[in-house]
Design a protein around this motif. Structure first.
Motif, PDB file in Angstrom:
ATOM      1  N   GLN A  82     -21.032  -0.342  -4.145  1.00  0.00           N
ATOM      2  CA  GLN A  82     -20.534   0.995  -4.439  1.00  0.00           C
ATOM      3  C   GLN A  82     -19.463   1.365  -3.431  1.00  0.00           C
ATOM      4  N   ALA A  83     -18.447   2.074  -3.922  1.00  0.00           N
ATOM      5  CA  ALA A  83     -17.444   2.682  -3.055  1.00  0.00           C
ATOM      6  C   ALA A  83     -17.342   4.145  -3.445  1.00  0.00           C
ATOM      7  N   ARG A  84     -17.352   5.003  -2.444  1.00  0.00           N
ATOM      8  CA  ARG A  84     -17.150   6.437  -2.683  1.00  0.00           C
ATOM      9  C   ARG A  84     -15.893   6.855  -1.955  1.00  0.00           C
ATOM     10  N   ILE A  85     -15.122   7.707  -2.599  1.00  0.00           N
ATOM     11  CA  ILE A  85     -13.871   8.167  -2.014  1.00  0.00           C
ATOM     12  C   ILE A  85     -13.677   9.639  -2.357  1.00  0.00           C
ATOM     13  N   THR A  86     -13.168  10.401  -1.397  1.00  0.00           N
ATOM     14  CA  THR A  86     -12.844  11.808  -1.609  1.00  0.00           C
ATOM     15  C   THR A  86     -11.351  11.981  -1.363  1.00  0.00           C
ATOM     16  N   PHE A  87     -10.721  12.773  -2.214  1.00  0.00           N
ATOM     17  CA  PHE A  87      -9.277  12.967  -2.138  1.00  0.00           C
ATOM     18  C   PHE A  87      -8.932  14.315  -1.519  1.00  0.00           C
ATOM     19  N   ASP A  88      -7.674  14.489  -1.156  1.00  0.00           N
ATOM     20  CA  ASP A  88      -7.205  15.719  -0.510  1.00  0.00           C
ATOM     21  C   ASP A  88      -7.455  16.963  -1.360  1.00  0.00           C
ATOM     22  N   ASN A  89      -7.513  16.816  -2.690  1.00  0.00           N
ATOM     23  CA  ASN A  89      -7.735  17.976  -3.562  1.00  0.00           C
ATOM     24  C   ASN A  89      -9.214  18.362  -3.661  1.00  0.00           C
ATOM     25  N   GLY A  90     -10.082  17.636  -2.946  1.00  0.00           N
ATOM     26  CA  GLY A  90     -11.505  17.951  -2.943  1.00  0.00           C
ATOM     27  C   GLY A  90     -12.331  17.169  -3.949  1.00  0.00           C
ATOM     28  N   TYR A  91     -11.674  16.574  -4.927  1.00  0.00           N
ATOM     29  CA  TYR A  91     -12.377  15.747  -5.903  1.00  0.00           C
ATOM     30  C   TYR A  91     -12.590  14.353  -5.331  1.00  0.00           C
ATOM     31  N   VAL A 109      -9.483   1.253 -13.036  1.00  0.00           N
ATOM     32  CA  VAL A 109     -10.043   2.103 -11.983  1.00  0.00           C
ATOM     33  C   VAL A 109      -8.908   2.818 -11.260  1.00  0.00           C
ATOM     34  N   THR A 110      -7.856   2.087 -10.902  1.00  0.00           N
ATOM     35  CA  THR A 110      -6.709   2.694 -10.221  1.00  0.00           C
ATOM     36  C   THR A 110      -6.118   3.825 -11.046  1.00  0.00           C
ATOM     37  N   LYS A 111      -5.951   3.626 -12.334  1.00  0.00           N
ATOM     38  CA  LYS A 111      -5.371   4.653 -13.204  1.00  0.00           C
ATOM     39  C   LYS A 111      -6.213   5.931 -13.176  1.00  0.00           C
ATOM     40  N   ILE A 112      -7.531   5.781 -13.243  1.00  0.00           N
ATOM     41  CA  ILE A 112      -8.411   6.952 -13.232  1.00  0.00           C
ATOM     42  C   ILE A 112      -8.423   7.610 -11.852  1.00  0.00           C
ATOM     43  N   LEU A 113      -8.417   6.807 -10.784  1.00  0.00           N
ATOM     44  CA  LEU A 113      -8.343   7.383  -9.429  1.00  0.00           C
ATOM     45  C   LEU A 113      -7.093   8.228  -9.287  1.00  0.00           C
ATOM     46  N   GLN A 114      -5.981   7.769  -9.837  1.00  0.00           N
ATOM     47  CA  GLN A 114      -4.738   8.543  -9.759  1.00  0.00           C
ATOM     48  C   GLN A 114      -4.854   9.843 -10.542  1.00  0.00           C
ATOM     49  N   GLN A 115      -5.520   9.812 -11.690  1.00  0.00           N
ATOM     50  CA  GLN A 115      -5.728  11.032 -12.475  1.00  0.00           C
ATOM     51  C   GLN A 115      -6.583  12.033 -11.704  1.00  0.00           C
ATOM     52  N   ILE A 116      -7.596  11.533 -11.022  1.00  0.00           N
ATOM     53  CA  ILE A 116      -8.478  12.417 -10.237  1.00  0.00           C
ATOM     54  C   ILE A 116      -7.677  13.087  -9.123  1.00  0.00           C
ATOM     55  N   GLN A 117      -6.795  12.340  -8.498  1.00  0.00           N
ATOM     56  CA  GLN A 117      -6.004  12.896  -7.405  1.00  0.00           C
ATOM     57  C   GLN A 117      -5.056  13.999  -7.853  1.00  0.00           C
ATOM     58  N   LEU A 118      -4.759  14.040  -9.138  1.00  0.00           N
ATOM     59  CA  LEU A 118      -3.860  15.069  -9.680  1.00  0.00           C
ATOM     60  C   LEU A 118      -4.595  16.317 -10.175  1.00  0.00           C
ATOM     61  N   LEU A 119      -5.932  16.276 -10.164  1.00  0.00           N
ATOM     62  CA  LEU A 119      -6.699  17.464 -10.586  1.00  0.00           C
ATOM     63  C   LEU A 119      -6.457  18.627  -9.632  1.00  0.00           C
ATOM     64  N   LYS A 120      -6.531  19.821 -10.181  1.00  0.00           N
ATOM     65  CA  LYS A 120      -6.351  21.033  -9.352  1.00  0.00           C
ATOM     66  C   LYS A 120      -7.621  21.821  -9.284  1.00  0.00           C
TER      67      LYS A 120
END
Length: 90
Positions: free
Chosen positions: A22-31, A79-90
């Motif tokens: 498992q890998a867990r990651i949190t982005f600057d937008n909080g998601y 996975v990369t594509k979805i990670l990028q989508q998550i990073q764009l969430l507001k």
């Protein structure tokens, strides 16, 4: 933007003894996201990954525009594509 290559896989807390990771990651937008692979995850028996989106509260979120469930059967580039989508969430 963070990609699959930025994930730090560790033994899964419940499935590590069976080879699960498992890998867990949190982005600057909080998601964030949890990416797992084991013989018991969607696609894990094929070497594919399962991803869950984490909300700003740190728990799995089932109400983002990305998905309302976990997403399985993912290749690294998916996975990369979805990670990028998550990073764009507001």
């Amino acid at each position: 933007m963070k990609t699959f290559k930025d994930l730090d896989f560790q033994p899964h807390p419940n499935l590590g003894h069976l080879g699960g990771v498992q890998a867990r990651i949190t982005f600057d937008n909080g998601y964030g996201a949890s990416v797992v692979r084991s013989q018991y995850t969607y696609g894990g028996d094929r070497g594919l990954y399962e991803l869950a989106v984490f909300g700003k509260d740190g728990h799995i979120s089932y109400d983002t525009p990305i998905t309302n469930d976990v997403i399985g059967y993912l290749k690294e580039e998916e996975v990369t594509k979805i990670l990028q989508q998550i990073q764009l969430l507001k």
